[in-house]
Design an enzyme around this catalytic site. Structure first.
Site, mmCIF file in Angstrom:
data_model
loop_
_atom_site.group_PDB
_atom_site.id
_atom_site.type_symbol
_atom_site.label_atom_id
_atom_site.label_comp_id
_atom_site.label_asym_id
_atom_site.label_seq_id
_atom_site.Cartn_x
_atom_site.Cartn_y
_atom_site.Cartn_z
ATOM 1 C CB SER A 52 -0.967 0.029 1.176
ATOM 2 O OG SER A 52 -0.271 0.204 2.388
ATOM 3 C CE LYS A 92 -2.786 1.819 4.912
ATOM 4 N NZ LYS A 92 -2.600 0.942 3.794
#
Length: 190
Positions: A52, A92
């Site tokens: 990700s 993230k």
């Protein structure tokens, strides 16, 4: 040289060697204690799991993370726990902090924060995957809005299972990639 002098000299050499060994053992113990204190109270090593954050971080990268005097800022890469979603730490990028608004134009592939288009040279490809995101989102107090750099292959704040991340769940900010050796350095391109 007399026999007694030789014995005395051997005894002094033996005592000196024992002293050197004792000093080395002390140094090693102090170094281990310092390492334990640093890694318990100041930094952690966290693995990247998944893709990700590609291209900034790769699956298996080992990162140095700290939360000492840390307050999340836009653009920071953070590690956080979301037990309802996964039993491992997630990595993230902070897109917006408390009180800011987030809007994503999926047709033009543009992310806006407080009405300003984000300059995002770090993303893998333009943002096209809506997931559960609709409308304009306001980041609540004590939370951040996060997204992966691999926007179309990232479960992040656009997904209701992650949603806005409570800052109390943030383990810390990524400050350095420690392994593998070809990735060592700052993940911020500095």
């Amino acid at each position: 040289m007399k026999k007694t002098d030789m014995n005395k000299k051997k005894s002094q050499e033996k005592t000196s060697k024992q002293g050197d060994i004792y000093e080395w053992i002390q140094c090693i113990i102090v170094a281990l204690i310092v390492c334990v204190v640093v890694f318990v109270f100041f930094v952690r090593i966290v693995d990247v799991i998944g893709s990700s954050m590609h291209p900034t971080l790769e699956n298996g990268d080992k990162m140095i993370v700290t939360d000492v005097f840390y307050t999340p800022k836009q653009g920071d890469i953070v590690v956080f726990q979301k037990d309802e979603y996964a039993d491992y730490a997630l990595v993230k990028r902070v897109i917006a902090t408390e009180g800011q608004t987030v809007e994503i134009d999926f047709d033009r592939h543009i992310v806006y924060v407080d009405g300003n288009k984000l300059d995002e040279p770090y993303i893998a490809e333009p943002t096209a995957n809506k997931i559960d995101f609709t409308g304009i989102q306001i980041v609540p107090e004590g939370c951040v809005f996060v997204m992966g750099d691999n926007r179309n292959d990232s479960t992040d704040s656009r997904d209701e299972r992650i949603g806005m991340v409570d800052t109390r769940n943030i383990i810390g900010k990524v400050v350095f990639v420690a392994f593998p050796f070809d990735h060592i350095g700052s993940p911020y391109g500095n």
